[in-house]
Design a protein around this motif. Structure first.
Motif, PDB file in Angstrom:
ATOM      1  N   VAL A  65       0.087  13.571  -6.333  1.00  0.00           N
ATOM      2  CA  VAL A  65       0.045  13.897  -4.898  1.00  0.00           C
ATOM      3  C   VAL A  65      -1.234  13.360  -4.271  1.00  0.00           C
TER       4      VAL A  65
ATOM      5  N   LEU B 230      -1.295  10.459  -1.342  1.00  0.00           N
ATOM      6  CA  LEU B 230      -1.938  10.667  -0.045  1.00  0.00           C
ATOM      7  C   LEU B 230      -2.997   9.604   0.223  1.00  0.00           C
TER       8      LEU B 230
ATOM      9  N   PHE C 131      -1.300   6.341   1.013  1.00  0.00           N
ATOM     10  CA  PHE C 131      -0.690   6.311   2.345  1.00  0.00           C
ATOM     11  C   PHE C 131      -1.720   5.956   3.412  1.00  0.00           C
ATOM     12  N   PHE C 132      -2.872   6.626   3.366  1.00  0.00           N
ATOM     13  CA  PHE C 132      -3.892   6.354   4.381  1.00  0.00           C
ATOM     14  C   PHE C 132      -4.466   4.946   4.230  1.00  0.00           C
TER      15      PHE C 132
END
Length: 207
Positions: free
Chosen positions: A9, A13, A16-17
């Motif tokens: 996770v 994350l 993604f950024f």
């Protein structure tokens, strides 16, 4: 995978950024979408996704540690990446104005092959020092050294596929007729604008 769910996770994350932030990948996919259309942009996006596998491979092999310990080697890598971005920027800046009646025929005549588009996306990502630093950070600071290589490979494959899907989605939007028409009305000025952006990115990479 359950013992590594928290780690996954966190990686998802962070990725993604990283992939959503504007950079060389976005600039190239934007240019390909407007200049050559959907098919070309999708192949460029696939090349960007394949470039991710380069970073994953050298991290798994331990080459990332060598890069982090050898400033000279990393600087050589940066200069190579900057030179490639500058080359694409200069190409875009050399775009000349064309009569409106010739724009469609010129775009067709100048269409890149699927392999050229794939190679362009691959090189932009594989030579991106920002991506190198990102994956170096992930594999040395975020991923536990005791995490099995098979799980680390899964992380890498996930990021490659997620990158491909992200830029493919952008390609679908940016290559719509209304969007392309808006940018193409600016003609060579759009190309020159992208050229300036690529040159600035090259300068940022080198500095």
């Amino acid at each position: 995978m359950s013992p590594y769910l928290d780690e996954f996770v966190l990686i998802a994350l962070a990725h993604f950024f990283a992939v959503a932030s504007p950079g060389p990948d976005f600039a190239v996919v934007l240019k390909q979408s407007i200049s050559f259309g959907r098919r070309n942009a999708l192949m460029t996006s696939a090349g960007v996704g394949l470039g991710i596998l380069v970073h994953v491979t050298y991290c798994l092999l331990g080459v990332a540690l060598l890069l982090s310990q050898s400033p000279a080697l990393f600087n050589a890598f940066k200069y190579l990446a900057g030179a490639y971005l500058a080359y694409m920027g200069i190409q875009a800046l050399r775009a000349s104005a064309k009569p409106a009646s010739r724009q469609d025929s010129t775009a067709t005549a100048g269409q890149e092959s699927a392999m050229q588009a794939l190679r362009r996306g691959f090189l932009v990502n594989a030579l991106n020092p920002k991506a190198t630093l990102f994956f170096l950070s992930l594999f040395t600071l975020v991923i536990d050294p005791d995490t099995p290589q098979s799980v680390q490979l899964f992380y890498g494959l996930y990021m490659a596929v997620a990158t491909w899907l992200w830029f493919s989605s952008l390609s679908m939007v940016l290559s719509k007729a209304s969007v392309r028409g808006f940018f193409q009305r600016a003609g060579h000025w759009f190309d020159r604008g992208i050229g300036v952006i690529l040159l600035l990115l090259a300068l940022r990479v080198i500095l």
